[in-house]
Design an enzyme around this catalytic site. Structure first.
Site, PDB file in Angstrom:
ATOM      1  CB  CYS A  16     -10.763   6.860 -19.200  1.00 47.14           C
ATOM      2  SG  CYS A  16      -9.907   6.766 -20.751  1.00 47.14           S
ATOM      3  CE  LYS A  35     -17.991   9.422 -24.627  1.00 46.18           C
ATOM      4  NZ  LYS A  35     -17.179   8.220 -24.893  1.00 46.18           N
ATOM      5  CG  ASP A  80     -18.736  13.558 -17.685  1.00 51.79           C
ATOM      6  OD1 ASP A  80     -19.420  13.477 -18.722  1.00 51.79           O
ATOM      7  OD2 ASP A  80     -17.678  12.939 -17.509  1.00 51.79           O
ATOM      8  CD  GLN A  95     -20.869   7.007 -21.567  1.00 51.17           C
ATOM      9  OE1 GLN A  95     -21.774   6.457 -22.188  1.00 51.17           O
ATOM     10  NE2 GLN A  95     -19.615   7.004 -21.990  1.00 51.17           N
ATOM     11  CG  HIS A 149     -13.885   9.435 -18.532  1.00 50.83           C
ATOM     12  ND1 HIS A 149     -12.814  10.178 -18.937  1.00 50.83           N
ATOM     13  CD2 HIS A 149     -14.098   8.510 -19.507  1.00 50.83           C
ATOM     14  CE1 HIS A 149     -12.400   9.736 -20.115  1.00 50.83           C
ATOM     15  NE2 HIS A 149     -13.145   8.718 -20.481  1.00 50.83           N
TER      16      HIS A 149
END
Lengths: 149, 415
Positions: B372, B232, B206, B209, B128
């Site tokens: 993104c 999220k 990261d 997700q 991202h």
């Protein structure tokens, strides 16, 4: 999906076979513009003889609406004078493709439809101010382009 | 939430008021944009209302009753995050406004003191922008080099490139997604972390997700920094978490100066507060941090293995049906076991925004755009893709509506 208010035969056709698609080398007016949120990205090229538009082309990537509207715009301004084109309104362009309703129904997709007109207005503004040194002729084009959508 | 042997979506669907919505000419909402943000269960919505109705107060300072309650509730969320992710020391959990701020915090507070000219920072092609741009800013400012690990045709990282980068001995940090937000690819994170550790490089993961969709055991992962967002995973917007190892945080300078992050302030100098407060300057997002606890409770009750299994089942079902739609190109692993509940796709020569507009008329909300992730779009040689992403409340019937809508697109564009 028959009678779809956006995806008419004409729009699908233009998206597959855009008009005046290509590049002009060393054009008198060149403007690149994009919609950062949706990824439409076009380059508009215009040649003028004095104040009359003699050639218009565009290339880039975009959705069906963007491709169709840009195609129609290039067809509409061919052989017109810059003064005529300067006052060209978004309603005229949208009406040509039956997309006037987008102004009300789709604030997102109207950006796809008007990207090329925005590029054109900026392009003519730069041509008047930078190449012709004629700020007066450029008028409100910059503000108009900025507030198009 | 009912607890029966019913499918997960049936158990929890009624907890999500927005899923009752009808949109666009009275079509039932089919919300398939969960990788962007998930919907919120009534438990989370009630928690935020309860906070403002009954407890609202600033935290960590005043001694009055409301301040004590708010402070306690704020810190309870920190403990719940710690437990949820098997983090032993809750002071290693820094509340920020989202994954983006977490990564920027590391890039500024750690990066500016530890990355110099000649060093290398490594990221990947499927990141991202939030895990690319902070590193571009850092490397441009310091004169360090930014390198990438490319992806193969299945959308998986070519780890031999990571080996090559690490072999230079100059890599200070590797920044990688646990799960790709576009392709859904699940990174073999343990393998990546081991490679980094062996080479003496720090690693930032990261997890935006990953944490919402699968069991993540930060305590045993072995990375140095881990970032994710509350919104999220059923929680509110404006809350994210940076986890970092204590010894790193202790040696990092503060990211922002202000209230709450200080111990003593004098005219010319200041001493810092203890962890985690050293990195939480100013009044934090008290209400949203507090109601994030309700989201963690909700997911804990369901069980993250059940969340993952539900998404595997849906992804498998969707991949199978989508592969039969005329003109449809699917990106990424195309294997429910190797990807999260995310499917990116395009129609041959139809722009994703046209796809999204046509299927939006049927109430189907998917995302179209570059997500993104323009570096990845360049790699795939497309301007944009469509992305459908699932969550605990997504049903097979909703996947069917998506498929029917995609068939319509194929028809409109005569594919």
């Amino acid at each position: 999906m028959s009678g779809d208010p956006i995806y008419t035969e004409m729009i699908i056709e233009y998206s597959r076979n855009p008009s005046n698609f290509g590049k002009i080398e060393n054009p008198q007016i060149h403007r690149h513009d994009s919609n950062p949120l949706c990824g439409d990205s076009i380059d508009l090229y215009v040649n003028v003889d004095g104040t009359k538009i003699t050639d218009v082309k565009f290339d880039g990537k975009g959705c069906a609406i963007c491709m169709a509207c840009t195609s129609v715009l290039t067809e509409m301004i061919q052989n017109k004078t810059l003064d005529e084109v300067k006052n060209f309104q978004k309603d005229e362009l949208l009406a040509e493709l039956g997309l006037e309703h987008l102004i009300k129904t789709s604030p997102v997709r109207i950006k796809c439809a008007l990207l090329s007109l925005k590029a054109l207005k900026y392009g003519i503004y730069s041509y008047f101010t930078e190449k012709m040194n004629d700020v007066k002729a450029a008028g409100n084009l910059k503000e108009e382009a900025a507030s198009l959508y | 939430m009912q607890s029966t042997t019913q499918s997960l979506d049936t158990q929890c669907r009624s907890d999500f008021p927005v899923l009752e919505r009808r949109v666009r000419d009275d079509k039932a909402l089919v919300y398939l944009d969960n990788a962007a943000t998930t919907q919120k269960p009534i438990q989370v919505i009630d928690a935020i209302t309860d906070y403002y109705k009954n407890h609202n107060s600033n935290i960590h300072r005043a001694v009055h009753a409301l301040a004590e309650e708010s402070t306690e509730a704020f810190e309870v969320t920190r403990s719940k995050v710690a437990k949820f992710l098997n983090i032993e020391k809750s002071e290693e959990i820094i509340f920020v406004k989202g994954t983006t701020e977490a990564i920027n915090l590391v890039a500024y507070a750690w990066g500016r003191d530890n990355v110099q000219k000649g060093d290398i920072v490594v990221t990947t092609e499927y990141e991202h922008h939030s895990n690319i741009v902070p590193w571009q800013l850092l490397t441009q400012e310091t004169g360090a080099e930014l390198r990438y690990v490319d992806i193969d045709e299945n959308g998986e990282l070519m780890l031999e490139q990571l080996d090559e980068h690490l072999a230079t001995g100059k890599v200070k940090l590797v920044a990688v997604s646990h799960v790709s937000n576009v392709l859904g690819t699940i990174t073999d994170i343990k393998k990546v972390i081991k490679k980094c550790k062996d080479a003496g490089a720090k690693i930032l993961v990261d997890g935006a997700q990953a944490v919402p969709h699968m069991k993540v055991d930060i305590g045993n992962l072995g990375c140095d920094f881990y970032a994710f967002s509350a919104h999220k995973m059923l929680g509110p917007t404006g809350v994210g978490v940076l986890w970092a190892r204590k010894e790193l945080l202790e040696n990092m300078k503060p990211y922002q100066g202000g209230g709450d992050m200080i111990r003593e302030v004098h005219k010319q100098e200041t001493t810092w507060n203890d962890l985690p407060y050293k990195f939480e300057a100013g009044t934090p997002n008290v209400a949203d941090v507090i109601c994030f606890a309700a989201a963690i409770d909700y997911l804990t009750k369901i069980g993250m293995d059940n969340v993952r299994n539900h998404e595997i089942e849906l992804t498998k079902y969707a991949l199978e049906k989508m592969s039969k739609v005329k003109g449809l190109i699917i990106y990424g692993p195309k294997d429910a076991q190797r990807q999260g509940g995310v499917i990116s796709f395009n129609f041959k020569d139809v722009h994703p925004h046209d796809v999204a507009t046509i299927i939006d008329k049927n109430g189907v909300a998917i995302r179209s755009g570059h997500h993104c992730a323009q570096v990845l779009m360049e790699k795939l040689e497309v301007a944009a893709t469509n992305r459908a992403s699932f969550y605990i409340y997504t049903t097979k019937q909703e996947v069917d509506v998506l498929i029917d809508s995609l068939e319509q697109v194929a028809k409109v564009f005569k594919l």
